[in-house]
Enzyme design. Structure first.
Site, PDB file in Angstrom:
ATOM      1  N   GLU A  25      -0.900  -8.822   4.888  1.00  0.00           N
ATOM      2  CA  GLU A  25      -0.769  -8.975   6.347  1.00  0.00           C
ATOM      3  C   GLU A  25      -2.119  -8.954   7.054  1.00  0.00           C
ATOM      4  O   GLU A  25      -2.206  -9.313   8.236  1.00  0.00           O
ATOM      5  CB  GLU A  25       0.153  -7.875   6.914  1.00  0.00           C
ATOM      6  CG  GLU A  25      -0.457  -6.501   7.095  1.00  0.00           C
ATOM      7  CD  GLU A  25      -0.571  -5.687   5.813  1.00  0.00           C
ATOM      8  OE1 GLU A  25      -1.005  -4.516   5.887  1.00  0.00           O
ATOM      9  OE2 GLU A  25      -0.227  -6.206   4.728  1.00  0.00           O
ATOM     10  N   CYS A  31       0.847  -1.200   0.000  1.00  0.00           N
ATOM     11  CA  CYS A  31       0.000   0.000   0.000  1.00  0.00           C
ATOM     12  C   CYS A  31       0.881   1.248   0.000  1.00  0.00           C
ATOM     13  O   CYS A  31       1.534   1.535  -0.990  1.00  0.00           O
ATOM     14  CB  CYS A  31      -0.975  -0.051   1.167  1.00  0.00           C
ATOM     15  SG  CYS A  31      -2.400   1.066   0.976  1.00  0.00           S
ATOM     16  N   HIS A  71      -3.362  -5.714   1.004  1.00  0.00           N
ATOM     17  CA  HIS A  71      -2.704  -5.936   2.287  1.00  0.00           C
ATOM     18  C   HIS A  71      -2.658  -7.423   2.651  1.00  0.00           C
ATOM     19  O   HIS A  71      -3.559  -7.935   3.321  1.00  0.00           O
ATOM     20  CB  HIS A  71      -3.464  -5.203   3.392  1.00  0.00           C
ATOM     21  CG  HIS A  71      -3.305  -3.724   3.381  1.00  0.00           C
ATOM     22  ND1 HIS A  71      -2.353  -3.067   4.138  1.00  0.00           N
ATOM     23  CD2 HIS A  71      -3.981  -2.757   2.708  1.00  0.00           C
ATOM     24  CE1 HIS A  71      -2.452  -1.765   3.939  1.00  0.00           C
ATOM     25  NE2 HIS A  71      -3.419  -1.548   3.071  1.00  0.00           N
TER      26      HIS A  71
END
Length: 229
Positions: A199, A89, A197
């Site tokens: 994660e 990002c 994302h």
């Protein structure tokens, strides 16, 4: 085998803890935390991660000021030596501003912040980041960005396509990105920038809330590349 990873924090980062947590959950080793004003990185790193957020409040352009932070000189030098770098990002935006990756991230088509789970098509699976996926596979990863519209000129886009450097594409139109590109690799495959994302999609216990665990395989791929080295 553990993974010696560093997560860079800039003023305005808000996904640095998420990134550090993901790396520790997958590798079993706490990630090292590095402040943007530091001049040097820890020794013997296996991975450098630039997290999401709004570094410097997105002033000038998203990632532009962060790209000039003192620590970025060390990040660029490490990348030039072949140390893997992952930018997610805002981290992707920083990588383009630092010229570690080509192109730029522009304001989303429609001028709106997008926050949802996006379907992605996996492209290149030969990199240390993507080896755990299958080419053409559809995965689901959360996105949350206002300036995620990937842009590059036609010659650069053709080069990325021809060299197999498109890591991920949006399976459905998301933000206006050229050729639906969601993530790109450097020429040597050791730098990955992506707007989604991973994660945020690693925890089996949180599938109902976060939509899946497809991001976990990206971190497992990184770990496996060092375990087999």
């Amino acid at each position: 085998m553990g993974l010696r990873a560093a997560v860079i924090t800039f003023p305005g980062s808000n996904c640095d803890r998420d990134m550090a947590t993901a790396l520790e959950q997958v590798s079993g080793v706490p990630a090292l935390r590095v402040w943007h004003g530091d001049a040097d990185l820890p020794d013997r790193l296996d991975l450098i991660a630039l997290p999401g957020g709004f570094s410097y409040g997105d002033y000038l352009r998203s990632g532009a000021m962060a790209a000039t932070s003192p620590i970025m000189r060390a990040v660029i030098a490490a990348a030039d030596r072949g140390v893997p770098v992952l930018g997610v990002c805002n981290g992707f935006q920083v990588l383009t501003e630092a010229r570690l990756l080509p192109g730029a991230l522009l304001r989303n088509a429609g001028q709106r912040f997008i926050c949802r789970t996006a379907a992605l098509t996996v492209g290149n699976t030969d990199s240390l980041f993507t080896a755990g996926y299958q080419a053409g596979e559809t995965i689901r990863i959360p996105v949350a960005h206002h300036d995620g519209n990937y842009f590059a000129d036609a010659e650069t886009l053709d080069q990325l396509e021809g060299e197999g450097r498109v890591a991920f594409r949006y399976a459905e139109s998301c933000n206006g990105s050229a050729r639906d590109i969601a993530g790109v690799l450097s020429a040597n495959g050791r730098v990955l920038g992506m707007m989604p994302h991973p994660e945020r999609a690693i925890e089996p216990a949180a599938v109902a809330a976060l939509g899946g665990t497809d991001g976990r395989r990206l971190f497992e791929s990184i770990l496996a590349s060092f375990a087999s080295a």
